[in-house]
Design an enzyme around this catalytic site. Structure first.
Site, PDB file in Angstrom:
ATOM      1  CB  SER A  60      81.158  38.686  24.668  1.00  0.00           C
ATOM      2  OG  SER A  60      81.550  37.407  25.111  1.00  0.00           O
ATOM      3  CE  LYS A  63      85.031  38.234  26.878  1.00  0.00           C
ATOM      4  NZ  LYS A  63      83.789  37.512  26.556  1.00  0.00           N
ATOM      5  CB  SER A 124      85.304  37.789  22.475  1.00  0.00           C
ATOM      6  OG  SER A 124      84.292  38.005  23.434  1.00  0.00           O
TER       7      SER A 124
END
Length: 434
Positions: A60, A63, A124
């Protein structure tokens, strides 16, 4: 005699064993990670790196790129914070999977970009991330093209993007972006991840206003309300609190392990740290392991490095104090650095950096204005390891003239010409008899 020779040989071998130095890294922080890097967020100076060029799973931390592109779009006016997104079959199905980090979305619901952004940056949330990608580019497949274009623009290396979230494509219900493999996952090096974070903070420092939020309720006051706790447990209110931490992005998948891109500021100094696939002393990956490794990096950076002026403004090089001037009222003009060079180094290393002059103009024709650029100056480390800067370029400053030189009058130029003629003639004559 034979026994004496054997004894002598044994002593000699033993002395060699205890005196031969063992090669080791200049600095070993004892990090149990597959890769790590620490940089100064102001200058991009790399303070420490470990296996930083190897491409690994980023989960993640991906992101950060989605955040970057959204904030670019907000600034460009192509997307607004209050713009509403209507849930698609893809984002609805993904959002219902609570085994992934998500805020549940209603199949018939609409959500503002601000709501989705906060869910992505704080919690997230994966479906919220895809929703943002679809808003910007229409589909996640098209969004990948923007991710790759931004990566190229920033000069990232060793990266491969297959989705906007950092999940493994096996988690995308067969709806993974066209042209990517069913089991693919995003990869990047620690150095490129730090570079992405570095430019994100340079171009969009407002990202920290959201990444520093420890806890928030999604759709507070509605039946859809859900509490979001930031996965960055180093924030001041959370379990592994570290002074000054206010971002940036965690990442965890089976492939990538426990990763983190963290940033912290103390006394006007901001650092960026990246750790990838962190494990504990038993080799087991955990949230604590990644935050422990990050804390070691921050301790090292804040504890041993300070920003120092290594080359002052108006510095004059002993070997080149002037450059020649032709057709002027003076034969030369003084030169010096226009601005200082400062960056973070260990206090004990200051004397290891020496100024280096690179002249692009060794002669000027009058008239010469004060401040005329005639070259560049940089710094070179005489010994030890210098990791350089995250953008791969050295810090340089202009070297300029510190005075002006007027052009000589017509009569002066006439006599200069005569003088030069006879000087050249005399040189030719003497050359015949040498």
């Amino acid at each position: 005699m034979k026994s004496i020779s054997v004894l002598t040989l044994a002593v000699l071998l033993f002395s060699m064993l205890i005196t031969v130095p063992v090669a080791k890294a200049e600095t070993d922080l004892g990090l149990t990670v597959d890769a790590a890097i620490l940089i100064d967020a102001d200058s991009g100076k790399i303070l420490y790196e470990q296996n930083a060029d190897t491409s690994l799973g980023i989960a993640s931390m991906t992101k950060m790129m989605t955040e970057y592109l959204l904030l670019d779009a907000i600034n460009a006016g192509t997307v607004t914070w209050e713009q509403e997104y209507r849930v698609t079959d893809y984002t609805y199905k993904m959002s219902q999977n609570r085994a992934l980090s998500n805020v549940p979305l209603r199949a018939d619901g609409t959500y503002t970009i601000r709501e989705l952004y906060e869910a992505m940056a704080i919690y997230s949330a994966n479906a919220a991330t895809v929703a943002i990608a679809e808003t910007i580019a229409g589909t996640e497949t098209e969004f990948l093209k923007l991710m790759n274009a931004k990566a190229e623009e920033l000069g990232l290396e060793g990266y491969k993007f297959v989705n906007s979230t950092g999940l493994n494509n096996t988690d995308l219900f067969g709806m993974h972006p066209s042209g990517t493999g069913a089991e693919d996952e995003n990869v990047m090096s620690a150095k490129s991840t730090a570079k992405l974070a570095y430019h994100l903070l340079k171009d969009h420092p407002e990202v920290l206003e959201t990444s520093k939020i420890a806890k928030k309720t999604f759709r507070e006051g509605t039946s859809d309300a859900i509490k979001m706790e930031n996965w960055n447990f180093m924030l001041p209110e959370l379990v592994y609190a570290y002074e000054g931490v206010d971002g940036l992005k965690t990442g965890t998948t089976t492939f990538a392990g426990h990763c983190f891109t963290g940033t912290a500021e103390r006394n006007g100094t901001r650092l960026i740290a990246v750790v990838m696939k962190a494990v504990d002393a038993n080799g087991v990956g955990s949230y604590k392991a990644r935050f422990d490794a990050t804390a070691k990096l921050f301790d090292y950076g804040f504890g041993q490095f300070t920003k120092q002026e290594l080359l002052p403004a108006n510095y004059v090089f002993d070997e080149q104090k002037t450059v020649k001037v032709t057709k002027g009222k003076a034969d030369d003009v003084a030169i010096a650095t226009k601005e200082p060079i400062s960056f973070m180094i260990k206090t004990s290393d200051k004397d290891l950096y020496k100024p280096v002059l690179d002249l692009s103009k060794k002669e000027l024709e009058a008239a010469v204005e004060q401040g005329t650029v005639i070259g560049k100056a940089t710094l070179e480390r005489s010994e030890g390891t210098d990791y350089g800067f995250i953008d791969g370029e050295e810090l340089t400053v202009d070297v300029v003239t510190t005075a002006s030189v007027e052009r000589a009058s017509g009569i002066s130029l006439f006599f200069q010409g005569i003088g030069k003629f006879f000087s050249n003639l005399w040189g030719s004559v003497t050359g015949l008899f040498s």
